[in-house]
Structure formats: C-alpha cells, structure tokens
Design a protein around this motif. Sequence first.
Motif, mmCIF file in Angstrom:
data_model
loop_
_atom_site.group_PDB
_atom_site.id
_atom_site.type_symbol
_atom_site.label_atom_id
_atom_site.label_comp_id
_atom_site.label_asym_id
_atom_site.label_seq_id
_atom_site.Cartn_x
_atom_site.Cartn_y
_atom_site.Cartn_z
ATOM 1 N N SER A 150 -1.029 9.981 5.343
ATOM 2 C CA SER A 150 -1.245 8.550 5.533
ATOM 3 C C SER A 150 0.000 7.840 6.061
ATOM 4 O O SER A 150 -0.112 6.780 6.677
ATOM 5 C CB SER A 150 -1.713 7.898 4.225
ATOM 6 O OG SER A 150 -0.821 8.171 3.154
ATOM 7 N N ILE A 151 1.198 8.394 5.833
ATOM 8 C CA ILE A 151 2.402 7.795 6.414
ATOM 9 C C ILE A 151 2.315 7.863 7.936
ATOM 10 O O ILE A 151 2.519 6.866 8.640
ATOM 11 C CB ILE A 151 3.678 8.502 5.922
ATOM 12 C CG1 ILE A 151 3.813 8.397 4.409
ATOM 13 C CG2 ILE A 151 4.911 7.902 6.604
ATOM 14 C CD1 ILE A 151 5.023 9.145 3.853
ATOM 15 N N TYR A 152 1.984 9.027 8.440
ATOM 16 C CA TYR A 152 1.859 9.229 9.885
ATOM 17 C C TYR A 152 0.778 8.336 10.476
ATOM 18 O O TYR A 152 0.986 7.664 11.505
ATOM 19 C CB TYR A 152 1.561 10.693 10.161
ATOM 20 C CG TYR A 152 1.163 10.997 11.577
ATOM 21 C CD1 TYR A 152 2.036 10.730 12.637
ATOM 22 C CD2 TYR A 152 -0.080 11.554 11.871
ATOM 23 C CE1 TYR A 152 1.674 11.013 13.943
ATOM 24 C CE2 TYR A 152 -0.446 11.847 13.173
ATOM 25 C CZ TYR A 152 0.435 11.567 14.201
ATOM 26 O OH TYR A 152 0.074 11.848 15.491
ATOM 27 N N LEU A 153 -0.386 8.307 9.845
ATOM 28 C CA LEU A 153 -1.491 7.501 10.357
ATOM 29 C C LEU A 153 -1.132 6.022 10.378
ATOM 30 O O LEU A 153 -1.497 5.296 11.324
ATOM 31 C CB LEU A 153 -2.744 7.737 9.500
ATOM 32 C CG LEU A 153 -3.305 9.160 9.512
ATOM 33 C CD1 LEU A 153 -4.490 9.280 8.562
ATOM 34 C CD2 LEU A 153 -3.713 9.581 10.922
ATOM 35 N N SER A 154 -0.404 5.552 9.381
ATOM 36 C CA SER A 154 -0.001 4.144 9.333
ATOM 37 C C SER A 154 1.015 3.823 10.412
ATOM 38 O O SER A 154 0.960 2.752 11.026
ATOM 39 C CB SER A 154 0.578 3.805 7.951
ATOM 40 O OG SER A 154 -0.415 3.923 6.958
ATOM 41 N N TYR A 155 1.954 4.749 10.651
ATOM 42 C CA TYR A 155 2.928 4.558 11.732
ATOM 43 C C TYR A 155 2.207 4.379 13.072
ATOM 44 O O TYR A 155 2.498 3.445 13.842
ATOM 45 C CB TYR A 155 3.878 5.755 11.811
ATOM 46 C CG TYR A 155 5.208 5.544 11.125
ATOM 47 C CD1 TYR A 155 6.384 5.503 11.862
ATOM 48 C CD2 TYR A 155 5.291 5.388 9.754
ATOM 49 C CE1 TYR A 155 7.610 5.327 11.245
ATOM 50 C CE2 TYR A 155 6.503 5.202 9.124
ATOM 51 C CZ TYR A 155 7.665 5.174 9.870
ATOM 52 O OH TYR A 155 8.872 4.975 9.252
ATOM 53 N N VAL A 156 1.278 5.291 13.374
ATOM 54 C CA VAL A 156 0.565 5.235 14.653
ATOM 55 C C VAL A 156 -0.261 3.963 14.749
ATOM 56 O O VAL A 156 -0.261 3.269 15.787
ATOM 57 C CB VAL A 156 -0.329 6.480 14.826
ATOM 58 C CG1 VAL A 156 -1.198 6.343 16.067
ATOM 59 C CG2 VAL A 156 0.523 7.739 14.917
ATOM 60 N N GLN A 179 0.848 -1.182 0.000
ATOM 61 C CA GLN A 179 0.000 0.000 0.000
ATOM 62 C C GLN A 179 0.890 1.240 0.000
ATOM 63 O O GLN A 179 1.750 1.390 0.862
ATOM 64 C CB GLN A 179 -0.904 0.024 1.220
ATOM 65 C CG GLN A 179 -1.725 1.294 1.380
ATOM 66 C CD GLN A 179 -2.761 1.465 0.285
ATOM 67 O OE1 GLN A 179 -3.546 0.559 0.039
ATOM 68 N NE2 GLN A 179 -2.764 2.613 -0.369
ATOM 69 N N ILE A 180 0.694 2.119 -0.973
ATOM 70 C CA ILE A 180 1.470 3.351 -1.052
ATOM 71 C C ILE A 180 0.919 4.364 -0.048
ATOM 72 O O ILE A 180 -0.290 4.537 0.094
ATOM 73 C CB ILE A 180 1.428 3.944 -2.476
ATOM 74 C CG1 ILE A 180 2.057 2.971 -3.466
ATOM 75 C CG2 ILE A 180 2.160 5.283 -2.521
ATOM 76 C CD1 ILE A 180 3.510 2.687 -3.196
ATOM 77 N N LEU A 181 1.827 5.038 0.645
ATOM 78 C CA LEU A 181 1.479 6.053 1.638
ATOM 79 C C LEU A 181 2.115 7.383 1.239
ATOM 80 O O LEU A 181 3.175 7.392 0.611
ATOM 81 C CB LEU A 181 1.971 5.643 3.028
ATOM 82 C CG LEU A 181 1.624 4.227 3.492
ATOM 83 C CD1 LEU A 181 2.369 3.895 4.774
ATOM 84 C CD2 LEU A 181 0.123 4.073 3.691
ATOM 85 N N ARG A 182 1.479 8.494 1.645
ATOM 86 C CA ARG A 182 2.009 9.794 1.233
ATOM 87 C C ARG A 182 1.896 10.826 2.353
ATOM 88 O O ARG A 182 1.042 10.737 3.234
ATOM 89 C CB ARG A 182 1.250 10.327 0.013
ATOM 90 C CG ARG A 182 1.226 9.432 -1.197
ATOM 91 C CD ARG A 182 0.596 10.128 -2.388
ATOM 92 N NE ARG A 182 -0.782 10.558 -2.139
ATOM 93 C CZ ARG A 182 -1.524 11.236 -3.010
ATOM 94 N NH1 ARG A 182 -1.007 11.567 -4.192
ATOM 95 N NH2 ARG A 182 -2.762 11.584 -2.723
#
Length: 341
Positions: free
Chosen positions: A70-76, A50-53
């Motif tokens: 979405s990078i930040y949200l995926s990390y959390v 899944q690509i994140l930005r």
Amino acid sequence: SDVYKRQHEVIHEEEEEDIENLECPCLRPSLSQRSSVVVDYRATQNTQCQILRSVCEWSVGMEPDSKENSIYLSYVECIENSKHLIYIESSVFISDTAGAPVTNKIAQALVLRIQKAHLLNEKFRVVIVKPLLQPLQGDLNQNPLKCLLFTYEQYTIYRGSKSMYQQLQQEGIKPEDYIQFFGLRTHGLVNGVPFTEIIHVNSRIMIIDDKQVIIGSADVNDRSLDGACDSDLAVVIEDFNMVRSKMNGVEHQASHFALTLRKKLYEEHFGLEGQISDDPLSDSLWRQIQRQAEENTEIYSKVFQCLPDDKVKTFEQIKTCLLYTSPSPRDRQKSRMPSSA
C-alpha cells in the motif's frame, strides 16, 4: 568464523574507545542556526491519517504468496493526482526507468505527470532530495555495491534512452523546467585542514501540493516498495486546517502541516527564509534554487575535488582525484575547533 568475530569485536572496541574520547565527533551544522518557520502543531487538530505497509508472509504472517504494498500504491496514486508540486526525500532513488530487474514505477509515474503538465501547458515542479552517494565504505572504484547502486540511480534519472531525463527530452521537454535532484554536503576545519562530508539523507517523505504528506521508512526502490522484501511502514497525513498560500501566483488553499513542513525543509536545505518559499512554483524561486545548487557544486569541486563530479568519468580518474574525506577519529580528537556547515 570465530577468528573474524574476534577481529570484529577488537575493531569495534577500538572504535568505541575513539568515540568516547572525541571532542569533535563529526562535521555538523552550527547550533546557532534557528528556523524562521514557526510550526504550531496545536493548529493541526483536524487531521486524517492512514497507515500504509509493505508486508508479506515472512514479516506479518500473511497467507503464502500474499503481500501488501500500500505504500507503493499510495505513492503512485498521489503522483498521478498531483496538481502543482511533488517534494520527495529518499535515501535511495532506483526505479523502473533504470530497466530490468527494477519494477517499481515511481519514476515512470513522475515522467508521465510531467509530460501531462507539458501537454496542458501547466506549471508543475518536482523536487527530489537524495544522497549524493550511498554511505558505504570505500570509493566507487573500491566497493562494487556502492558502484552498482550509483549506476542504477544514474540509469533511473538520466542515463540510457529509458531514463527519466531522456524520455522527457525525446518529447521536446527540458527536464530542468520541471524536475530537479539535489544532494546535501557540509564542510569544516579539523586541525586547520578543510574537510567535507556528504550529508546522508535518511528521511523518506513525499509532500503533494502542500496538502498531503507521506512519511515513513520506505525508500524509492523495489526492496522497500514491493511488499515481498523488506517490511516498511508509512502514514499518509491530510491536515484539514487550511491556510492561504500561493501556487504560481494564484491563491491556493494549503494544509497547515504540509505547508509548514515543506517550508522548513526548504529553509534547512536551500537557506530560504520567510515568505520567499511560499510559492514553490515561482520562476524566481526555481531559478534561485538551481543557481545556488550549481554554484555550491562548482565551489565544492574546486576546493575539495569531491565525488560525484561530472568531470570524473572513469575509475582511473577516481584514483588520481584528490579527495578530502572525513578525518579519522584520532585526527578529530586532536581538534578543539567546533565545526560549522
């Protein structure tokens, strides 16, 4: 100005001439080192990505006042849902526990996950690899930006009542039982004189439970994660080719890609070969890594008196501290001896 531009061009030309004539351009690991971990990427055919930005209006033409983080949200989300292990590499680690004006909650998410593990009496580990200092010109007492970044990282991790370590200690938790920060450094000889250099960690990786991997360009800081600042890209990878592994002595189904990537990084950074790093929750492995890092830190401190150092607490001490830094290009040119890590 035009004068500054001409001066910069002259300096740049001199540096290029130096670099072209170098026999030994930098301190680097020995080429004879080979990894014992074999990665067969043909085995990772069943993979979900899944690509994140981190993007906004200025970077990709979104609607005004809109952004994607979405990078930040995926990390959390990955931190909150982790069950055993989080491994992170980042070239910067500045988060909300440092206080205002920092807003990203990566550090707080890690604190909450560790507190949960402690409450449930679960074995849980967090390993974070980051630069010892930012690769900016000058020492901490010479470059205000370098000093500022170092200060914010300190307050994120262990200084101040809201820092990660202080929050854990206030709950009766020993941080070193759950989380460890590591930096990388190399050394070598130039003209028979020992020198040391910080290895700048310029990768951005998070491995979760040896099952999921996030790889991209985003650091752990607001600039990369907010979405309205820098534009960054990442990909979350989940490999469904499962292999048998261990977590805390219990059989664990790990993904082939995540497991082999994490083991290669453990081998590269900690010198761990073979099956010794199969179980990242092993107490003996945890103690071995901590002991090795402490011994290396003490040796570098005694031999090179390099920064950062717990014994150097003031700017005045920095001035009087004997620092062995990287030699100049012309000094390197005189050396015919290859360097080794």
